[in-house]
Design a protein around this motif. Sequence first.
Motif, short mmCIF file in Angstrom:
data_model
loop_
_atom_site.label_atom_id
_atom_site.label_comp_id
_atom_site.label_asym_id
_atom_site.label_seq_id
_atom_site.Cartn_x
_atom_site.Cartn_y
_atom_site.Cartn_z
N SER A 128 -36.25 -2.50 -44.50
CA SER A 128 -35.89 -3.42 -43.33
C SER A 128 -34.62 -3.50 -42.77
O SER A 128 -34.09 -3.18 -41.70
CB SER A 128 -36.57 -4.65 -43.40
N LEU A 129 -33.43 -3.47 -43.88
CA LEU A 129 -32.09 -3.52 -43.47
C LEU A 129 -31.80 -2.28 -42.97
O LEU A 129 -30.81 -2.17 -42.08
CB LEU A 129 -31.37 -3.79 -44.86
N GLU A 132 -32.91 -1.69 -39.47
CA GLU A 132 -32.31 -2.71 -38.53
C GLU A 132 -31.02 -2.18 -38.28
O GLU A 132 -30.60 -2.45 -36.83
CB GLU A 132 -31.93 -4.25 -39.33
N ALA A 136 -30.34 -1.33 -34.40
CA ALA A 136 -29.56 -2.37 -33.70
C ALA A 136 -28.16 -2.13 -33.24
O ALA A 136 -27.56 -2.43 -32.33
CB ALA A 136 -29.38 -3.99 -34.71
N THR A 159 -35.16 -8.65 -27.16
CA THR A 159 -34.44 -9.22 -28.31
C THR A 159 -34.36 -10.60 -28.21
O THR A 159 -34.58 -11.28 -29.51
CB THR A 159 -32.94 -8.79 -28.48
N THR A 218 -38.00 -6.23 -39.74
CA THR A 218 -37.09 -5.39 -38.89
C THR A 218 -36.92 -5.94 -37.68
O THR A 218 -35.84 -6.20 -37.00
CB THR A 218 -37.62 -4.01 -38.94
N SER A 221 -35.27 -9.19 -37.01
CA SER A 221 -33.89 -9.06 -37.33
C SER A 221 -32.97 -8.52 -36.52
O SER A 221 -31.66 -8.37 -36.43
CB SER A 221 -33.69 -8.63 -38.84
N ILE A 222 -33.54 -7.50 -35.66
CA ILE A 222 -32.88 -6.71 -34.96
C ILE A 222 -32.29 -7.18 -33.83
O ILE A 222 -30.93 -7.12 -33.41
CB ILE A 222 -33.76 -5.55 -34.30
N MET A 225 -28.68 -9.05 -34.83
CA MET A 225 -27.60 -7.97 -35.21
C MET A 225 -27.20 -7.14 -33.86
O MET A 225 -25.93 -6.77 -33.64
CB MET A 225 -28.21 -7.11 -36.32
#
Length: 344
Positions: A128-129, A132, A136, A159, A218, A221-222, A225
Amino acid sequence: MFKYVVKRLLLAVFILFAVSVILYFLVRMMPSNIIINRYLSVHDKTDTGDWVDFYIGGQVQQLPVELIEILERYNLADNTFGGIIKGWWGWITSFFAGDFGTCLTNNEQVGDIIFRNMGVSFAIALVSLFLELIIAIPLGIKCACNQYGKLDYTVTVFTMIGISFPSFFFASILIKIFAVDLGWFPIGNLYTPTANYTGFMKFLDLSWHLVLPIVVLTILSIGSMMRYTRTNTLEVLNADYIRTARAKGLSEGKVVYKHVFRNTLIPLVTTLAGILPSLFGGSMIVEQVFAIQGIGSVAYNMTLNGDVPFIMAYDMFIAVLTVIGILLTDIMYAIVDPRVKLGK
């Protein structure tokens, strides 16, 4: 550099000391009979009142051996100042020696439970990180370079919607559409119960079960960021050296990716402090919704059960990762920004 690292390490030691004291005193504030009743109820003991009377009356030896070990580990029977210090010191030295204690719920070692269930949570968080970052950051830079354009407005709307969605609500929507209605993805667990896959097929089955949880983490959290990157990029685009680079005749691509991009990363380094604990801490809500037996789900269930040894060890473990993440973030400043003088 060395002097700076030493200072940060000393500060990290102080922070961990303060966290350990707070955690231990929270347990000391909890009446011992609550811990006893919690243990006995989990293990289907019906005479909890008698056991509590034994403890209050000083007949600790009448309690189960496992419970006596837990009570003695935190020195809960001695409420003097010396007894409190002795209990805290015994717990914290055992923790850093690798002995996290024994769970009230199942008599397993806390360390074994944490490291056994951490793998799947780490895999979900890592993928996921990665997704992202690769989505992002370029998207934030692109929106900043086309400020108030159609792309900027469109991405901003989506977003903000993503940021506003609670994780359990968004996860439920994806389950309803892609798992229940379309039947593309399985619901819950890590493997298909009716299948007997081995090797690479087992890995594919696991990966297919993790698609929806990864998508949820993902997408949610996008947004933050991307907005952070966009704001930082806009500040850099208005800097004097960017105007100078354009005046020299550099192409817009070189200006953006050679000058703007690198300087945009400087403020983004601050977000790295929370990455390390997030990788190993799991996601309680998402893992609960998708019935994934990760460390986040286990921590949630242990908290509901009032498993004091696990809660203390898990919280201290996350605190250590957080301090390490902050230390690495401070050091990374020197890499992305040579103007930072860490030795001062």
